[in-house]
Motif scaffolding. Structure first.
Motif, PDB file in Angstrom:
ATOM      1  N   ASP A 223       0.719   5.425  -8.798  1.00 40.27           N
ATOM      2  CA  ASP A 223      -0.166   5.044  -7.554  1.00 40.27           C
ATOM      3  C   ASP A 223       0.617   4.514  -6.774  1.00 40.27           C
ATOM      4  O   ASP A 223      -0.103   4.590  -5.326  1.00 40.27           O
ATOM      5  CB  ASP A 223      -0.919   3.969  -8.184  1.00 40.27           C
TER       6      ASP A 223
ATOM      7  N   LYS B 164       0.677   6.624   3.223  1.00 39.81           N
ATOM      8  CA  LYS B 164       0.711   5.972   4.213  1.00 39.81           C
ATOM      9  C   LYS B 164       2.489   5.302   3.400  1.00 39.81           C
ATOM     10  O   LYS B 164       2.265   4.949   2.060  1.00 39.81           O
ATOM     11  CB  LYS B 164       0.898   4.545   5.141  1.00 39.81           C
TER      12      LYS B 164
ATOM     13  N   THR C 290       1.993   4.651  -0.878  1.00 32.79           N
ATOM     14  CA  THR C 290       0.448   5.198  -1.411  1.00 32.79           C
ATOM     15  C   THR C 290      -0.029   6.252  -0.755  1.00 32.79           C
ATOM     16  O   THR C 290       0.477   6.594   0.495  1.00 32.79           O
ATOM     17  CB  THR C 290       0.445   4.248  -1.217  1.00 32.79           C
TER      18      THR C 290
ATOM     19  N   PHE D 185      -3.757   6.518  -1.232  1.00 37.97           N
ATOM     20  CA  PHE D 185      -5.233   6.091  -1.327  1.00 37.97           C
ATOM     21  C   PHE D 185      -4.721   4.610  -1.222  1.00 37.97           C
ATOM     22  O   PHE D 185      -4.260   3.753  -1.759  1.00 37.97           O
ATOM     23  CB  PHE D 185      -6.148   6.223  -2.252  1.00 37.97           C
ATOM     24  N   ASP D 186      -5.441   3.888  -0.360  1.00 38.20           N
ATOM     25  CA  ASP D 186      -6.074   2.567  -0.187  1.00 38.20           C
ATOM     26  C   ASP D 186      -4.694   2.011  -0.292  1.00 38.20           C
ATOM     27  O   ASP D 186      -4.265   1.002  -0.416  1.00 38.20           O
ATOM     28  CB  ASP D 186      -6.213   2.115  -1.719  1.00 38.20           C
ATOM     29  N   HIS D 187      -3.770   1.786   0.732  1.00 36.77           N
ATOM     30  CA  HIS D 187      -2.417   1.452   1.085  1.00 36.77           C
ATOM     31  C   HIS D 187      -2.538  -0.447   0.923  1.00 36.77           C
ATOM     32  O   HIS D 187      -1.860  -0.940   0.383  1.00 36.77           O
ATOM     33  CB  HIS D 187      -2.001   1.817   2.478  1.00 36.77           C
ATOM     34  N   TYR D 188      -3.024  -0.735   2.616  1.00 36.67           N
ATOM     35  CA  TYR D 188      -3.102  -1.867   2.831  1.00 36.67           C
ATOM     36  C   TYR D 188      -4.055  -2.668   2.291  1.00 36.67           C
ATOM     37  O   TYR D 188      -3.629  -4.028   1.902  1.00 36.67           O
ATOM     38  CB  TYR D 188      -4.377  -2.434   4.295  1.00 36.67           C
ATOM     39  N   LYS D 189      -5.035  -2.164   0.684  1.00 34.52           N
ATOM     40  CA  LYS D 189      -5.577  -3.027  -0.255  1.00 34.52           C
ATOM     41  C   LYS D 189      -5.218  -3.337  -1.070  1.00 34.52           C
ATOM     42  O   LYS D 189      -4.433  -4.531  -1.966  1.00 34.52           O
ATOM     43  CB  LYS D 189      -6.564  -2.210  -0.973  1.00 34.52           C
ATOM     44  N   TYR D 190      -3.804  -2.151  -1.825  1.00 29.42           N
ATOM     45  CA  TYR D 190      -2.764  -2.297  -2.566  1.00 29.42           C
ATOM     46  C   TYR D 190      -1.869  -3.284  -1.968  1.00 29.42           C
ATOM     47  O   TYR D 190      -1.588  -4.044  -2.889  1.00 29.42           O
ATOM     48  CB  TYR D 190      -2.647  -0.969  -3.229  1.00 29.42           C
TER      49      TYR D 190
ATOM     50  N   GLU E  34      -1.907  -5.832   0.382  1.00 28.90           N
ATOM     51  CA  GLU E  34      -2.807  -7.206  -0.287  1.00 28.90           C
ATOM     52  C   GLU E  34      -2.649  -7.431  -1.284  1.00 28.90           C
ATOM     53  O   GLU E  34      -2.556  -8.939  -1.942  1.00 28.90           O
ATOM     54  CB  GLU E  34      -4.171  -7.674   1.115  1.00 28.90           C
ATOM     55  N   GLN E  35      -3.228  -7.133  -2.195  1.00 32.94           N
ATOM     56  CA  GLN E  35      -4.063  -7.554  -3.375  1.00 32.94           C
ATOM     57  C   GLN E  35      -1.847  -7.050  -4.256  1.00 32.94           C
ATOM     58  O   GLN E  35      -1.821  -8.336  -5.625  1.00 32.94           O
ATOM     59  CB  GLN E  35      -4.630  -6.450  -4.131  1.00 32.94           C
ATOM     60  N   HIS E  36      -1.511  -6.581  -4.277  1.00 28.73           N
ATOM     61  CA  HIS E  36      -0.490  -6.106  -5.357  1.00 28.73           C
ATOM     62  C   HIS E  36       0.956  -6.866  -4.882  1.00 28.73           C
ATOM     63  O   HIS E  36       1.579  -6.758  -5.566  1.00 28.73           O
ATOM     64  CB  HIS E  36      -0.732  -4.955  -5.936  1.00 28.73           C
TER      65      HIS E  36
END
Length: 251
Positions: free
Chosen positions: A176, A202, A228, A230-235, A237-239
């Motif tokens: 991921d 990204k 990543t 997909f969902d780079h900035y979400k990942y 921020e969260q992880h």
């Protein structure tokens, strides 16, 4: 006493003007409008890059098969890992860097290795700037100014893991994300970054900034990285960001 006639010598006047112009150019340089900006074809650059990588790989293979790797240590990284230099490194470096220098004089090339041994370009084979597969896949060419292009070279040596492999795992869906938390050299990640970007993925630092490859002075990315698809900035921020902030608060 009658008036004196002054006659201007045209040859002398021209010589004075030429001398004055030369002095102005020497002091201030050519004006921008006088200089023709040198450009480079990206299709030709890609084609030459492929040819030189193959040439460098062949040098490494020949050295491997001849058992003349001549491995030695350049020192240790900040993390304590050995930085190994082999004859394969140097031969691959020479094949690629000198090949670029002969084909595109003035192109900025940054390599992991450095070589102070003088080289004669007469001894370097010419590189074919045409590649059938590149021509087939890329129909429209683009030319950009030389000063906008920087080529990063990580010569093949096959002594350690390849950083680009981890990015390929992300691209092919077997991971991921690729997270690196310590400093890393830009020549170790630039190729993977380019391929990931082509797939609309990204790669950023752990602070969310894109990695700048334009500077010759700063070859190290000190802020870790996250790659990543997909969902780079979400990942991020969260992880990444929240756990890092939590660790800071605990200290």
């Amino acid at each position: 006493m009658g008036p004196a006639n002054v006659r201007l010598n045209p040859i002398g006047a021209a010589a004075c003007f030429a001398f004055g112009l030369c002095m102005v150019i020497y002091i201030f340089g050519f004006p921008d409008w006088f200089q023709k900006e040198q450009k480079i074809s990206l299709k030709e650059l890609l084609s030459v890059s492929i040819a030189l990588v193959e040439r460098g790989g062949n040098r490494v293979r020949d050295i491997r098969e001849g058992n003349t790797l001549a491995e030695k240590s350049k020192g240790k990284t900040k993390e304590g890992a050995d930085e190994v230099l082999t004859e394969g490194d140097m031969e691959s470096h020479r094949a690629i860097v000198y090949g670029f220098a002969k084909t595109f004089p003035g192109l900025q090339v940054i390599s992991e290795e450095s070589d102070i041994r003088p080289v004669s370009f007469k001894l370097i084979d010419n590189v074919n700037s045409k590649n059938d597969e590149v021509d087939k896949l890329i129909k429209n060419d683009m030319s950009v100014p030389f000063n906008k292009v920087t080529v990063w070279v990580d010569p093949l040596d096959a002594t350690q893991e390849y950083k680009g492999y981890k990015t390929l795992e992300v691209i092919e869906g077997r991971a991921d994300a690729y997270v690196h938390t310590t400093r890393i050299k830009k020549w170790d990640i630039c190729a993977g970054n380019a391929i990931l970007s082509a797939f609309h993925g990204k790669m950023t630092t752990l602070e969310g900034a894109f990695i700048d490859y334009s500077s010759r002075r700063e070859v190290v990315n000190n802020n870790g990285l996250l790659a990543t698809l997909f969902d780079h900035y979400k990942y991020l921020e969260q992880h990444i960001a929240k756990p890092m902030e939590h660790n800071k608060e605990k200290r």
